[in-house]
Design an enzyme around this catalytic site. Sequence first.
Site, PDB file in Angstrom:
ATOM      1  N   GLN A  67       0.815  -1.213   0.000  1.00  0.00           N
ATOM      2  CA  GLN A  67       0.000   0.000   0.000  1.00  0.00           C
ATOM      3  C   GLN A  67       0.853   1.269   0.000  1.00  0.00           C
ATOM      4  O   GLN A  67       2.054   1.238   0.272  1.00  0.00           O
ATOM      5  CB  GLN A  67      -0.932   0.000   1.216  1.00  0.00           C
ATOM      6  CG  GLN A  67      -2.011  -1.064   1.145  1.00  0.00           C
ATOM      7  CD  GLN A  67      -3.020  -0.909   2.263  1.00  0.00           C
ATOM      8  OE1 GLN A  67      -3.002  -1.646   3.230  1.00  0.00           O
ATOM      9  NE2 GLN A  67      -3.912   0.045   2.117  1.00  0.00           N
ATOM     10  N   HIS A  68       0.199   2.367  -0.312  1.00  0.00           N
ATOM     11  CA  HIS A  68       0.686   3.738  -0.107  1.00  0.00           C
ATOM     12  C   HIS A  68       1.738   4.223  -1.099  1.00  0.00           C
ATOM     13  O   HIS A  68       1.947   5.425  -1.218  1.00  0.00           O
ATOM     14  CB  HIS A  68       1.275   3.926   1.297  1.00  0.00           C
ATOM     15  CG  HIS A  68       0.453   3.386   2.413  1.00  0.00           C
ATOM     16  ND1 HIS A  68      -0.883   3.670   2.558  1.00  0.00           N
ATOM     17  CD2 HIS A  68       0.777   2.558   3.436  1.00  0.00           C
ATOM     18  CE1 HIS A  68      -1.348   3.051   3.642  1.00  0.00           C
ATOM     19  NE2 HIS A  68      -0.361   2.362   4.182  1.00  0.00           N
ATOM     20  N   ASP A 222      -2.439  -4.975   0.306  1.00  0.00           N
ATOM     21  CA  ASP A 222      -1.974  -6.284   0.739  1.00  0.00           C
ATOM     22  C   ASP A 222      -2.685  -6.792   1.993  1.00  0.00           C
ATOM     23  O   ASP A 222      -3.045  -7.977   2.082  1.00  0.00           O
ATOM     24  CB  ASP A 222      -0.458  -6.299   0.928  1.00  0.00           C
ATOM     25  CG  ASP A 222       0.074  -5.138   1.759  1.00  0.00           C
ATOM     26  OD1 ASP A 222      -0.732  -4.339   2.287  1.00  0.00           O
ATOM     27  OD2 ASP A 222       1.307  -5.027   1.885  1.00  0.00           O
TER      28      ASP A 222
END
EC number: 2.7.1.17
Length: 423
Positions: A67-68, A222
């Site tokens: 992520q991110h 995830d």
Amino acid sequence: MGVDSSTQSCKVVIVDAGTGAVVRSGRAAHPDGTEVDPAAWWTALQAAIAEAGGMDDVAAWAVAGQQHGMVVLGADGDVIRPALLWNDTRSAGAARDLIAEIGAEEYARRTGVVPVASFTATKLRWLRDHEPDAAARVAAVALPHDWLTWRLRGYGPENPRLDELVTDRSDASGTAYWGPDGYDRDLLVAALGHGATLPRVLGADESVTDDAGRVVAPGAGDNAAAALGVGAGVGDVVVSIGTSGTVFAVSAEPTVDPSGTVAGFASADGHFLPLVATLNAARVLDVIGRLLGVDHAELSRLALQAEPGAGGLRLVPYFEGERTPNLPDATASLEGMTLAATTRENLARAAVEGMLSGLAAGLDAVRGLGVPIRRALLIGGGAQSEAVRRIAPLVLGVPVEVPEPAEYVALGAARQAAAILGR
């Protein structure tokens, strides 16, 4: 087909949609570092698919991913600069600036999160402040799983349809510019300095197609994919011990934590996924194992020879700074050292207890928001340590179950694709 494009590698599983059995799999490594050219992920994905026997018999697929991470694209679909990953803490100052301008409570109300260095919005602000020429070129912002889905569907610089970028609610909820009402474009502008194309957020039962006509599910971040893969439901908390440590519960209701300790993420199935993340997890065991000159099995054996509490030896495991609590510049420390306490066995035990204590603090924070927790599911590479499995119930304070080892993120993506195919 389910894909897990994680920090360290790309894993692919080909699953029989009727039985759930994994029929083939493949893997390829990702480069080290917190700043990575997304082209490396694309190369790894292609290699992992090839190792898994290709996609000729695949009817549906989905990508889950770390992520991110900030993937910024120009108008012609090119990647403007290497992606900044979730564990790149250079944007800690940008996070503080955004909170000062918008307010922590306002961020929590509008997005369910309070910015920290991990989130995409802070990386965009860092880009605006430190590389203004690159920031000015940004025409679209994607997350790693968004970009890989776009590429595998047949788009890219050779076919730069930025309007075909798609994502899901779980990954969008980790940007700090998406909330219950959708994208908050004012917060995007506050970060980047101007507007940009953002991926369309698909619902849990929506899909698109690739250039071969296959069904493409939304994919997920995830952690949300792991929740699908392990079969977590309301009342469960998943404790994942990998490169990072994550504690996330499946909740029927959204959560708001103005302190920023608990991120009010969305799940991949329409529920919510209040989450606490730490930067320091399995690598704590790695570094102490290297220090003692032992492998993971021997580290586990040593830890189990020591008494609970490690004779007063306590490891504060902030080897790479920390995300929760938000201490990006912190360092690790070893406390309570005496002649009697400072043994190999106690040091091994202190490493396991210290790592788990960081995760236990996260579990307590989630519970403190009123989220019911009846059991913990322990997954990830760190969960394969016998010492971790045996010590976890003592430190976490809830019943612990350890599912059989599996690629739960990739399996969650495959399960999502199979469900949409079945509809």
